[in-house]
Design an enzyme around this catalytic site. Structure first.
Site: not given
Ligand code: GLA
Length: 348
Positions: A176, A102, A314
């Site tokens: 998110h 991210h 997402e």
């Molecule tokens: C995303 C990732 C997950 C986790 C979340 C936050 O969705 O794919 O593995 O890191 O963010 O906890």
């Protein structure tokens, strides 16, 4: 309406905008473009905030697992935080084991955005702008980013992402929000019914990096082609679920990358009657079943968030695309414009 929400540890002020249209109420922070609250009526007209979050900026700054955040410059993982573009090797900020997740340690979710309120006809919205410097978190190119959040006349929440660069780079922006259509703090979403128009998914290794295979979803926990409860998927015995303590996988959308947003998923909560329909231009969606919520974070309603209390959808290009030439490309070059749109339509 704009109000002061709080300030970051370094004293930077964070504001909150409240929008309402077509029965949907949305609260957005200048910090991380975070959706702090999204309220929807249920079948008896009772409003609830259907997205996990916090009441204070301190909590967001200290320990948020991307609650409601605008994620960038690269949503999802890049193996070892490394990639090569036009013969040059780049090293990114690594924040998830050996990998970059991210956008690195200080991704777009931890930055303060310039926010401007806009109205266009019957729609209301916000334009969020931020310029990410060449080299920020290791990414090449000055990235000029504009993200528009629109609440339409019928209460849909639409996100339009746009970005340009002055050097070849990679981009993958997403959002998110952690959905619980029964209301944040209402408990598990395992009874929510989900449909996703994806016949394939990208299996991952123990670090949640795609192996490169595009596997069929048939007879796996990832088969949501017909409506199925989230719990039903999660209870299937499959070694893929052990890597992420549940589902945390990219589904390959049958429609592929499209010019216009097309419907890809429906989420329905039988208890409240609330539904969410998702349309996107993106070729993939990361379905994350809230696996890492372990009771340490407490929501605005005072309830601790536990595993499975929400799920994320997402919309995105596939994880680790910069190292997978066979995946749809995330490269952006000077002169080009990155564009991505996702529309959330709510109903009862
Ligand atoms: C995303 C990732 C997950 C986790 C979340 C936050 O969705 O794919 O593995 O890191 O963010 O906890």
């Amino acid at each position: 309406m704009k109000e002061l929400f709080g300030q970051l540890a370094d004293g930077t002020k964070v504001h909150r905008w409240s929008l309402e249209n077509g029965g949907t109420r949305l609260k957005v922070l200048s910090y991380g473009g975070i959706v702090q609250s999204l309220e929807l009526p249920d079948r008896s007209g009772q409003y609830a905030n259907v997205s996990l979050g916090f009441d204070t900026v301190e909590e967001y700054e200290a320990s948020s697992p991307y609650f409601g955040a605008l994620v960038g410059r690269y949503g999802n993982r890049i193996a070892q935080g490394r990639f090569t573009l036009d013969g040059e090797d780049y090293r990114l900020s690594v924040n998830d084991g050996d990998n970059s997740l991210h956008g690195g340690t200080e991704g777009f979710d931890k930055r303060v955005w310039d926010v401007e309120e806009v109205t266009s006809g019957p729609d209301v919205g916000l334009v969020l702008r931020r310029t990410s410097a060449d080299g920020e978190m290791g990414f090449p190119g000055t990235l000029t980013t504009k993200v528009t959040y629109t609440l339409t006349e019928r209460g849909d929440w639409r996100i339009d992402y746009e970005a340009t660069t002055d050097r070849a780079t990679i981009v993958n922006l997403t959002n998110h929000v952690y959905w619980n259509l029964a209301g944040e703090g209402a408990g598990s979403v395992h009874d929510h019914e989900l449909t996703i128009a994806a016949s394939r998914y990208t299996p991952v290794d123990a670090g949640l990096i795609p192996t490169g295979e595009l596997a069929e979803v048939a007879d796996t926990p990832f088969d949501f082609r017909e409506p199925k409860t989230v719990g039903e998927g999660l209870r299937r015995a499959d070694p893929q679920l052990l890597h992420a303590k549940g589902i945390d996988h990219n589904l390959v959308l049958d429609k592929g990358l499209t010019e216009r947003p097309e419907h890809i998923a429906t989420l329905r909560d039988p208890s409240s009657g609330r539904t969410l329909k998702l349309a996107t231009t993106e070729p993939g969606v990361q379905f994350y079943s809230g696996n890492f919520l372990d009771g340490t974070l407490v929501g605005p309603g005072g309830r601790a968030y536990r595993q499975g209390d929400a799920l994320c959808l997402e919309t995105q290009h596939f994880p680790d695309s910069p190292n997978r030439p066979e995946f749809p490309s995330t490269v952006l070059r000077p002169g080009g414009t990155y564009r991505s749109t996702t529309v959330h339509s709510f109903g009862i």
